[in-house]
Structure formats: C-alpha cells, structure tokens
Design a protein around this motif. Structure first.
Motif, short mmCIF file in Angstrom:
data_model
loop_
_atom_site.label_atom_id
_atom_site.label_comp_id
_atom_site.label_asym_id
_atom_site.label_seq_id
_atom_site.Cartn_x
_atom_site.Cartn_y
_atom_site.Cartn_z
N ARG A 48 47.86 81.45 36.70
CA ARG A 48 49.30 81.14 36.78
C ARG A 48 49.74 80.33 35.57
NH1 ARG A 48 48.19 79.78 42.14
NH2 ARG A 48 48.69 77.61 41.70
N GLU A 55 57.84 76.28 40.88
CA GLU A 55 59.12 76.86 41.26
C GLU A 55 60.25 76.06 40.62
OE1 GLU A 55 59.47 79.55 42.88
OE2 GLU A 55 57.63 79.84 44.05
N LEU A 95 53.31 75.98 42.32
CA LEU A 95 53.76 77.31 41.88
C LEU A 95 54.83 77.19 40.78
CD1 LEU A 95 53.92 79.29 45.26
CD2 LEU A 95 52.03 79.08 43.63
N SER A 125 48.43 77.92 47.11
CA SER A 125 49.74 77.45 46.65
C SER A 125 49.92 75.94 46.78
CB SER A 125 50.85 78.15 47.45
OG SER A 125 50.77 77.78 48.81
N ASP A 144 52.26 85.40 38.18
CA ASP A 144 52.92 84.71 39.29
C ASP A 144 52.23 84.97 40.62
OD1 ASP A 144 54.12 86.79 40.68
OD2 ASP A 144 56.07 86.56 39.71
N TYR A 145 52.57 84.10 41.59
CA TYR A 145 51.86 84.05 42.88
C TYR A 145 51.89 85.41 43.58
CZ TYR A 145 50.78 82.28 47.60
OH TYR A 145 50.22 82.05 48.83
#
Ligand code: NIG
Ligand code: FE
Length: 412
Positions: free
Chosen positions: A93, A301, A299, A327, A98-99
C-alpha cells in the motif's frame, strides 16, 4: 449511616469521579472529591465527600489520594483472533496499491483466512493473548471479538470458542460477534448467495445452540456482501435473538447504515461515506455510530466520517480500535481515542464517552456498563492524572494506576 453505604464491601474515598453519566451536569459528569461504594460487583452508591460523615462508613475505606476514577474502557469493535500477519500488504500500500485491489487479488481478508484455518483453537488463543494483554494494560475491561477469518462452519466456531476461552482466562468481559459474512470464501466465489444460505441455515443454528455469539455483523460493501444479502442475514440473526452490527459505508455508500438502523442494529461501524439520509436513520433508531480511526489512518483515507452532522443530530458516537491484521493492526484504544480527536475532530470528552457509555450501547450493554452510577457494574480505572482530557491528549505516557474489574482490584 444511610443503608446503601452500610452494605458496601469496598469504598473508595477522595477520588475525583469522571462518571460519564449524562444525567450529571457538565463535562465528564464530574463529582469532585467523591466517594464510591461497591457491593457484589456493582456500584452501590456514590456521593461527594462533603455530603457524608466519613467516620460512619463501614470497614476501612481506600483513599484514592485525589486520583481520578473512570468507567473501564470498552473496545466495541475488534477482530482480535487471527493467524499469520500482513505486513507485506502494508508495504504494497505504501508503494501505491489500494486495499480493495489487494482484496480482489486474493490478499486482504482471504490471506488471513488461509492462515487462520491452518491453526487450532489453542494456537489461535496463544497468538491472541499478547494483543488482549496490550488492551487490558491500557484499561480495557470489556472487549468485543468478531469471528470472520474462518468462513467455514468449523473455522468460525473455532474462532468464537477461542474468544469465549479468552474471556474465561482474563479479567475482561468478552462479547462475541459472528462475522461469517466478512468475505465470500474461495469455495463460494461467484456463489455468494449460497454462502449466505449456509450461514443462515447451518451456521447460525450451531452458533446459537452453543451460545457462542452475542451479535451478528456483516461486511456490507461492494467487495463483500450487498444490501439484499445483508438484509437476509440480519433477519436471520434477529430470529436467533442476536444483536446486530454492521460494517457500513467504509469504502463507498451502499445505504447499509440506514438498513442497519431499520433493523434496530446496536451499531453501524466505519461510516466515512455516511450520508444525511443515513444520519437521519441513525438518529431515529438510536443506533450507535462507531468510528474506527485506525482503519482510516492505516489505509491513508482522506474522507472523514461526518462528525459535525452526527453531533448536531445527537447520534451516539463510539470509538474502537478495529484491531485486525490488515486495515488496523492497532492494539491501543488510547491511541484510537487520540486519533478520534486529531483525525476526526472529536473532543477529548467525546472520545472518552466513545469508549465508555456509547461503546456499551454499541454492545447492547448500555444499561449495565459505561458509566459510574448505582446499579452499574464496578468496572473502573484509577488514573494518576490532573484532568480526564489527558486520557485522549496523551499516548503512552501513563497507564491506569489500578484496574478494578467486577468490583475486584486487579493485581496482575
Ligand atoms: O473492519 N472491513 C472489514 N474488516 C476489517 C478489515 C479486516 C482485514 O483487513 O483483515 C475492518 O477494517
Ligand atoms: Fe472491522
């Protein structure tokens, strides 16, 4: 002396009480220089010292020396039991993957499923112990543990049994959640409905016959289960008298939060993509919005859950670690509190409410845990601090001076 005090087996005096009781005015529901009495594992009475004749208290009261007492911390969302580890995905990552992409390649949750299936109940317990100890050392007295890395009947049962066993071994209340609908298992790729059927018809009856779960959770997301499948699972769980929780609106908006609210879910969790309709639904159902800043952080975000709107609508906000190998490999509820403030804009008081009063409601335990008040369980922490804001403002600088679990002083 007034009867409730006469019956107390343990009395703390000279403690500043952050009761978190919303019935008390002011932040943290503070009772300065308080006295609190415990009887048979529950809080029996509490009052300011000035209102009592201390010389008439029974037994030998314990002097807290002006330290602060709070309710025990509650981590209401963890996936604490797993096999293997996924630092390779962290590295990927960081290099730009991406996850969701890693999950679609058979990594992510399914990588942990392979490693978890390979271990026995005993081996899973051995690996989970240090994670649980880390939470306990910070003051966690109740922890929710989800299954979801087995995805066969036997492997899901194995995880839930391991969770129950940890609750027997450690001074902590363990609440278990069946999350068999965490990912579509490899054996059912392209046949997700058949897997949902298996959960409803075969797994749920076994889980409830053994009393292995308190609630059911579903990962309702484009990479997992759709709203229709989720609804079928919720209805089935309800018939088995389980509480309901959802992983909702994490990677996109699917209306999962409103769906959960409609079915009376205890909580819906993640919520970065929650919209106004979802917020209105949570408000009317009284469902708790659980925020998981660890997953947001790991993550990387950028979209935050709508805290100002949730606050405006007076939706209860809980905070949890989401402890899991992918995560959110985060075994620190105190850091989650700090992240809730720094990343999501909660106040330190909201952060503490999120791991006490609101977390209790997210586990269906709002009538017995999460505040210091007569009748509530005596799960309490004594902190050597000047002000309860420090609990969210600092990380790693201090641990509880004393942990009191079910009215017993924990000497571990
Ligand atoms: O809450 N979102 C689904 N479940 C976990 C992630 C589990 C994993 O990556 O292993 C979560 O973030
Ligand atoms: Fe989760």
């Amino acid at each position: 002396m007034h009867p409730p005090w006469q019956q107390c087996e343990q009395i703390w005096i000279n403690a500043n009480l952050a009761t978190m009781d919303p019935q008390r005015p002011g932040p943290y529901g503070i009772v300065e220089q308080g006295v609190i009495g415990i009887c048979r594992g529950r809080i029996r009475a509490l009052a300011p010292m000035t209102e009592l004749d201390l010389s008439a208290l029974p037994g030998q009261p314990i002097d807290a020396g002006g330290a602060w007492l709070t309710p025990g911390l509650i981590d209401s969302h963890t996936h604490l039991i797993w096999g293997g580890q996924r630092s390779d995905e962290f590295t990927r990552r960081l290099a730009g993957a991406d996850y969701a992409e890693i999950a679609r390649d058979g990594g992510g949750i399914l990588a942990t499923v392979r490693a978890t299936r390979a271990l026995s109940e005993r081996e899973l317990i051995t690996r989970a112990r240090p994670r649980l100890r880390a939470l306990l050392n910070e003051g966690v007295t109740t922890v929710e543990i989800k299954s979801g890395y087995g995805l066969t009947c036997d492997d899901e049962l194995k995880i839930l049994r391991a969770a129950r066993a940890l609750g027997e071994e450690f001074p902590v209340r363990v609440r278990t959640t069946l999350l068999a609908a965490h990912a579509v298992p490899p054996e059912f790729i392209g046949r997700a409905d058949d897997y949902v059927e298996l959960i409803c018809e075969r797994l749920l009856p076994k889980v409830t016959a053994e009393g292995l779960a308190d609630a059911m959770d579903v990962f309702c997301e484009s990479i997992a289960f759709d709203p229709q499948q989720t609804e079928r699972l919720l209805l089935s769980a309800r018939r088995h008298d389980l509480g309901l929780k959802l992983h909702a609106e994490q990677l996109g908006n699917s209306g999962a939060a409103a769906l959960g609210a409609r079915h009376g879910a205890w909580s819906v969790d993640h919520l970065e993509h929650l919209d106004n309709e979802g917020i209105a639904a949570l408000k009317s159902s009284g469902t708790v919005a659980t925020l998981l800043p660890g997953a947001f952080y790991f993550l990387r975000e950028t979209r935050r859950p709508p805290v100002p709107e949730l606050r405006k609508q007076q939706v209860s906000i809980a905070l949890a670690t989401d402890l899991n190998p992918g995560s959110s490999p985060l075994a620190s509820l105190r850091l989650a509190m700090n992240m809730g403030c720094v990343l999501f804009g909660l106040s330190p008081e909201e952060a503490l409410a999120g791991v006490t009063r609101h977390a209790a409601r997210a586990l269906g335990l709002g009538d017995q845990l999460g505040i210091l008040a007569p009748g509530y369980r005596a799960d309490m922490l004594l902190w050597e601090i000047d002000h309860p804001d420090q609990l969210a403002a600092e990380v790693g600088t201090f641990a509880p001076r004393q942990r009191i679990f079910a009215g017993e002083i924990d000497h571990a």
